[in-house]
Scaffold this active site. Structure first.
Site, PDB file in Angstrom:
ATOM      1  N   GLY A 144     -77.293  22.392  15.441  1.00  0.00           N
ATOM      2  CA  GLY A 144     -76.524  22.753  14.894  1.00  0.00           C
ATOM      3  C   GLY A 144     -76.466  24.036  14.272  1.00  0.00           C
ATOM      4  O   GLY A 144     -75.447  24.710  14.161  1.00  0.00           O
ATOM      5  N   SER A 152     -74.701  18.321  16.446  1.00  0.00           N
ATOM      6  CA  SER A 152     -76.145  18.285  16.745  1.00  0.00           C
ATOM      7  C   SER A 152     -76.756  17.060  16.955  1.00  0.00           C
ATOM      8  O   SER A 152     -76.230  16.005  16.318  1.00  0.00           O
ATOM      9  CB  SER A 152     -76.723  18.812  15.212  1.00  0.00           C
ATOM     10  OG  SER A 152     -78.074  18.689  15.001  1.00  0.00           O
ATOM     11  N   HIS A 184     -79.660  15.346  16.338  1.00  0.00           N
ATOM     12  CA  HIS A 184     -80.530  14.382  15.535  1.00  0.00           C
ATOM     13  C   HIS A 184     -79.719  13.775  14.464  1.00  0.00           C
ATOM     14  O   HIS A 184     -80.438  13.127  13.655  1.00  0.00           O
ATOM     15  CB  HIS A 184     -81.750  15.242  15.123  1.00  0.00           C
ATOM     16  CG  HIS A 184     -81.300  16.329  13.912  1.00  0.00           C
ATOM     17  ND1 HIS A 184     -81.663  15.906  12.559  1.00  0.00           N
ATOM     18  CD2 HIS A 184     -80.815  17.476  13.878  1.00  0.00           C
ATOM     19  CE1 HIS A 184     -81.558  16.940  11.632  1.00  0.00           C
ATOM     20  NE2 HIS A 184     -81.020  17.947  12.647  1.00  0.00           N
ATOM     21  N   THR A 203     -84.415  28.789  28.976  1.00  0.00           N
ATOM     22  CA  THR A 203     -84.621  27.327  29.926  1.00  0.00           C
ATOM     23  C   THR A 203     -84.129  26.262  29.036  1.00  0.00           C
ATOM     24  O   THR A 203     -84.472  26.189  27.977  1.00  0.00           O
ATOM     25  CB  THR A 203     -86.112  27.216  30.308  1.00  0.00           C
ATOM     26  OG1 THR A 203     -86.616  28.592  30.877  1.00  0.00           O
ATOM     27  CG2 THR A 203     -86.423  26.014  31.174  1.00  0.00           C
ATOM     28  N   CYS A 209     -81.370  19.886   4.195  1.00  0.00           N
ATOM     29  CA  CYS A 209     -81.454  21.347   4.821  1.00  0.00           C
ATOM     30  C   CYS A 209     -81.879  22.290   3.750  1.00  0.00           C
ATOM     31  O   CYS A 209     -82.273  23.470   3.962  1.00  0.00           O
ATOM     32  CB  CYS A 209     -80.393  21.776   5.585  1.00  0.00           C
ATOM     33  SG  CYS A 209     -80.003  20.448   6.860  1.00  0.00           S
TER      34      CYS A 209
HETATM   35  N1  PLP Z   1     -74.101  21.827   9.672  1.00  0.00           N
HETATM   36  C1  PLP Z   1     -74.221  20.625   9.056  1.00  0.00           C
HETATM   37  C2  PLP Z   1     -73.021  20.542   8.367  1.00  0.00           C
HETATM   38  C3  PLP Z   1     -75.457  19.939   8.674  1.00  0.00           C
HETATM   39  O1  PLP Z   1     -75.282  18.954   8.016  1.00  0.00           O
HETATM   40  C4  PLP Z   1     -76.618  20.544   9.380  1.00  0.00           C
HETATM   41  C5  PLP Z   1     -77.904  19.889   9.084  1.00  0.00           C
HETATM   42  O2  PLP Z   1     -78.245  18.966   8.317  1.00  0.00           O
HETATM   43  C6  PLP Z   1     -76.393  21.593  10.064  1.00  0.00           C
HETATM   44  C7  PLP Z   1     -75.433  22.382  10.244  1.00  0.00           C
HETATM   45  C8  PLP Z   1     -77.787  22.201  10.874  1.00  0.00           C
HETATM   46  O3  PLP Z   1     -78.164  21.546  12.036  1.00  0.00           O
HETATM   47  P1  PLP Z   1     -79.375  21.570  12.659  1.00  0.00           P
HETATM   48  O4  PLP Z   1     -80.321  20.574  11.740  1.00  0.00           O
HETATM   49  O5  PLP Z   1     -79.354  20.600  13.955  1.00  0.00           O
HETATM   50  O6  PLP Z   1     -79.891  22.818  12.720  1.00  0.00           O
END
Ligand code: PLP
Length: 383
Positions: free
Chosen positions: A69, A197, A199, A235, A323
């Site tokens: 993401g 994303s 995961h 890649t 995050c």
């Molecule tokens: N955007 C949102 C709203 C998210 O909740 C997150 C991750 O929690 C991300 C972007 C980032 O995604 P990634 O962890 O795949 O980099």
């Protein structure tokens, strides 16, 4: 363990791992190689791309695989703004994920862009009237997330995209949290770019995708061998893309009422917490929210302390966005919604998926009442 942190990440589903396995072992080829192993990898990648495209309602050529993401957001924001700037003005909200906020900040710092931030109300909903007044003739890009990762509020993306389009600006939405929970039909949403994303929906960490509407110019962020039609060199993560596609297939095979059921147990949990935990405050919109999100503040506690108490009972949740974990600042999302920073420090987020049961959430509500009472009795640690 009762895992209530699905917005942070999810386990890789067994079916997903099984789908990936051949491309990590026997069929390990590089899709750019001109031999049978390479061709097999390229075929798998094309099939995965077709699945993502069906899910998003777009053409396969409009799907760019990314490392997740964060990269999808970076490519959308920097790439669209730098490729064909009508002007150097971009618009976003104060409640976006850091991947969006920091990409916008980069454009301001390094490329002289001007950034306008549209207000959100106390539920976290974008003020459409203010948005209308902020978008200008020189606005290149509007980026507003589909659903918020902390409070789960779902934005009226189609209405927002309509404002952007009427002013000739591009529209990006971060759908990382919405994926798997809300319809992602890009035509219906009216967006030019949309990030997902893997995961967050049962695929591994490190794979994601960006929808980029055909014909929309993008400046790459990663330069190199020209993979992904020159939009994202490197890649390709073939096994990851196959895993993402398998997770999407699983999500689309969920019984039709699974998300409705999830929304139902979420509402039951919210009602129980508000009724039984004194002083509990729901954050985010009561109904326009992700079916698997219930987030609260418990004034007079510390979110971290409540979290630790719950973990002693094998209940795992989050005191904010994972995050941004490791930082002690109050959540920028809650502060932007007008919540006092001291109260924002008491936030606890529960996020769950189709495997979560009403019985589990009832147990969590009971433990939560005890945890909040005990933290209040001890006195929340001062920060
Ligand atoms: N955007 C949102 C709203 C998210 O909740 C997150 C991750 O929690 C991300 C972007 C980032 O995604 P990634 O962890 O795949 O980099």
């Amino acid at each position: 363990m009762i895992y209530l942190d699905s917005a942070a990440t999810t386990a890789v589903r067994r079916e997903v791992l099984e789908a990936m396995w051949p491309y990590l072992t026997g069929d390990f080829g590089n899709p750019s190689s001109h031999h049978s192993l390479g061709e097999s990898a390229a075929t798998a990648l094309a099939a995965a791309r077709a699945t993502v495209a069906r899910w998003l309602g777009c053409r396969a050529s409009e799907v760019v695989f990314t490392s997740g993401g964060t990269e999808a957001d970076n490519l959308a924001i920097k790439g669209l703004a730098l490729a064909a700037p009508r002007g150097r003005h971009i618009v976003t909200t104060p409640i976006e994920h850091e991947a969006v906020l920091e990409s916008c900040d980069y454009l301001v710092r390094q490329h002289g862009f001007e950034l306008s931030t549209v207000r959100v109300d106390s539920d976290g909903l974008v003020d459409l009237d203010e948005l209308e007044s902020l978008v200008r003739d020189d606005t290149t890009l509007v980026s507003v997330m589909y659903a918020n990762n902390e409070v789960g509020t779902v934005q009226p993306v189609a209405g927002i995209a309509d404002v952007a389009k009427r002013h000739g600006a591009r529209m990006h939405t971060d759908a990382v949290q919405a994926a798997g929970a809300l319809p992602l039909d890009v035509a219906g949403l009216g967006v030019d770019a949309l990030s997902v994303s893997g995961h967050k929906l049962g695929a591994p960490k490190g794979i994601g995708a960006l929808y980029l509407r055909g014909g929309v110019a993008v400046e790459p962020v990663l330069h190199g061998g020209g993979q992904e039609r020159g939009k994202r060199s490197g890649t390709e993560n073939v096994a990851g893309a196959v895993g993402l596609a398998a997770a999407i297939e699983l999500a689309s095979r969920m019984p039709g009422d699974a998300l409705g059921r999830l929304g139902g147990i979420r509402d039951g949990f919210i009602d129980e917490v508000l009724a039984t935990v004194p002083g509990a405050v729901l954050t985010g919109h009561r109904t326009l929210r992700l079916p698997g999100n219930a987030s609260f503040c418990f004034p007079g506690t510390s979110g971290e302390a409540v979290l630790l108490q719950l973990e002693q009972h094998d209940i795992v949740c989050s005191s904010g966005s994972a995050c941004a974990a490791g930082r002690d600042d109050p959540s920028h999302v809650l502060v932007a919604m007008g919540i006092d920073p001291a109260v924002a420090q008491t936030a606890v987020r529960f996020t769950f998926d189709a495997a979560t049961t009403a019985e589990q959430l009832h147990e969590v509500a009971q433990r939560l009442r005890e945890a909040v009472a005990s933290v209040r009795a001890i006195g929340a640690p001062t920060r």
